[in-house]
Design an enzyme around this catalytic site. Structure first.
Site, short mmCIF file in Angstrom:
data_model
loop_
_atom_site.label_atom_id
_atom_site.label_comp_id
_atom_site.label_asym_id
_atom_site.label_seq_id
_atom_site.Cartn_x
_atom_site.Cartn_y
_atom_site.Cartn_z
CG LEU A 1 -2.31 -0.54 1.17
CD1 LEU A 1 -3.00 -0.38 2.51
CD2 LEU A 1 -3.12 0.10 0.07
CG ASP A 2 1.01 3.74 -3.34
OD1 ASP A 2 2.00 3.04 -3.60
OD2 ASP A 2 0.09 3.96 -4.16
NE ARG A 3 5.19 9.22 4.18
CZ ARG A 3 5.81 10.39 4.18
NH1 ARG A 3 6.40 10.82 3.08
NH2 ARG A 3 5.84 11.15 5.26
#
Length: 228
Positions: free
Chosen positions: A42-44
């Protein structure tokens, strides 16, 4: 026994256990379990469900896009997508790395979620709404690129579901242990590919059971040519 962990990743947390750098939170700030690793990313700047396991094969079954495991996202977007935009998402949109697979998309009422920290930037002159988007891929920032491609940039992105697992009852920054049996074994061969990238074929005994006849004996293959 394999371990499977469901974690609600907060905004700003990196999907890794080390190397965050000064001021950057990582999974190690929330999960103190040795030997587990993320099955997917999951992206930041994204939030929500992240699965972790200590089983390499289970990790591959969850994250391999060839298994077409459904992932559902709750997405707050700028503007009010009409039926044409939702249909485009469902049919698949063309991104720089090619067309996306067919998806499921619909407008939803604002979900009852935790406040994001920091809050999103709201503009009174631009309306926004929420959509539910279900995909079977996992390209880099795919959901954000898909909504932008139909004219509705993403404001907030929460992954709510991966296969049979949802975020229900899981607060941000907390995790719970699940039974790994909720993800059935893949029907595709799980052995390593041969040097030419092929997966192992069925054994002679299995081939005989499947066809009722013993497998045909072929000629010995020629030595592969080396590319120049």
């Amino acid at each position: 026994m394999s371990r499977l962990i469901a974690f609600n990743k907060p905004y700003g947390v990196l999907t890794q256990f080390s190397g965050g750098g000064e001021g950057l939170a990582t999974l190690a700030d929330h999960i103190d379990l040795p030997g587990v690793y993320p099955a997917g990313r999951l992206d930041r700047d994204s939030e929500g469900l992240l699965l972790l396991t200590d089983d390499g094969r289970l990790q591959a079954r969850i994250s391999d896009p060839r298994n077409k495991l459904e992932k559902t996202y709750l997405v707050q977007v700028e503007g009010l997508p009409d039926n044409e935009a939702l249909t485009a998402l469902e049919r698949g949109v063309t991104l720089k790395d090619g067309p996306t697979r067919p998806a499921k998309a619909r407008r939803i009422d604002p979900p009852e979620l935790w406040p994001r920290v920091p809050p999103i930037r709201e503009r009174k002159s631009v309306p926004d709404c929420w959509i539910e988007l279900t995909i079977t891929e996992g390209r880099n920032r795919q959901v954000r690129r898909m909504t932008a491609a139909v004219g509705h940039p993403c404001l907030r992105l929460v992954r709510w579901r991966i296969g049979p697992v949802t975020l229900a009852g899981l607060a941000p920054g907390t995790w719970m242990e699940l039974s790994p049996t909720i993800f059935p074994r893949s029907k595709r061969p799980e052995g390593p590919p041969d040097p030419q990238g092929r997966r192992p074929s069925a054994s002679p005994a299995r081939a005989k059971r499947a066809t009722g006849k013993p497998p045909r004996k072929g000629r010995p293959s020629k030595a592969p040519r080396r590319g120049g």
